[in-house]
Design an enzyme around this catalytic site. Structure first.
Site, short mmCIF file in Angstrom:
data_model
loop_
_atom_site.label_atom_id
_atom_site.label_comp_id
_atom_site.label_asym_id
_atom_site.label_seq_id
_atom_site.Cartn_x
_atom_site.Cartn_y
_atom_site.Cartn_z
N GLN A 80 -1.33 44.04 54.76
CA GLN A 80 -1.19 45.47 55.07
C GLN A 80 -2.08 45.82 56.26
O GLN A 80 -3.14 46.41 56.10
CB GLN A 80 -1.62 46.27 53.82
CG GLN A 80 -1.43 47.74 53.94
CD GLN A 80 -0.01 48.17 53.66
OE1 GLN A 80 0.59 47.71 52.71
NE2 GLN A 80 0.51 49.05 54.48
N PHE A 81 -1.64 45.45 57.48
CA PHE A 81 -2.46 45.70 58.66
C PHE A 81 -2.73 47.18 58.88
O PHE A 81 -3.72 47.56 59.49
CB PHE A 81 -1.84 45.06 59.91
CG PHE A 81 -0.73 45.85 60.53
CD1 PHE A 81 -0.98 46.74 61.56
CD2 PHE A 81 0.58 45.72 60.06
CE1 PHE A 81 0.05 47.47 62.13
CE2 PHE A 81 1.61 46.45 60.62
CZ PHE A 81 1.34 47.34 61.67
N THR A 82 -1.88 48.04 58.33
CA THR A 82 -2.05 49.48 58.54
C THR A 82 -3.30 50.04 57.86
O THR A 82 -3.69 51.18 58.14
CB THR A 82 -0.81 50.27 58.06
OG1 THR A 82 -0.62 50.04 56.67
CG2 THR A 82 0.43 49.86 58.84
#
Length: 150
Positions: A80-82
């Protein structure tokens, strides 16, 4: 490293209309990797995820006495890079603090390997893919774990 940790009754990840990871009772882990993360952050996060007492002693109880390891729960790990999105300026998030994909994938895979050493069932999403995540949050219990490089 940032992890959104959720106690779940069940959770699954779908990629291109195919279930790629699915668990029952346990923890859903949404994992964000920073450009500065090292093995120190990975090791700390693995122990925290496995050791936190987030489950009741008895089904239906309200005190948190047991860890995911103690209940032999399952883990679903989703990149989940966000989680490193910065929304302070403008109208579009900046992801400057997120690790580049090649580095993030290596750290993500190391994190998964170390979780698997616990002998719990560990399922995953697909790194870098568009995923649909279904989470049946239990409680709901949702916590943010963070470990910054020192």
């Amino acid at each position: 490293m940032r992890v959104i940790i959720q106690r779940v009754k069940s959770s699954q990840v779908v990629v291109e209309d195919k279930v790629v990871g699915k668990i029952g009772r346990g923890l859903n882990l949404l994992v964000g990797i920073a450009a500065t993360d090292t093995n120190v952050e990975i090791d700390w996060m693995v122990r925290k995820c496995l050791d936190l007492r987030l489950f009741p002693e008895h089904e239906g109880g309200d005190s948190w006495e047991k860890s995911v390891e103690e209940i032999c729960g399952e883990l679903l790990v989703v990149s989940q890079f966000t989680l490193y999105g910065n929304c302070r300026k403008g109208r579009r998030p900046s992801f400057d603090r997120s690790a580049k994909p090649q580095i993030a994938e290596e750290i993500y895979n190391t994190f998964i390997e170390k979780l698997r050493a616990s002998n719990l069932t560990v399922e995953t999403g697909k790194f870098g893919a568009m995923m649909q995540v279904t989470i049946e949050n239990d409680g709901p219990v949702t916590l943010l774990l963070e470990r910054e490089a020192e």
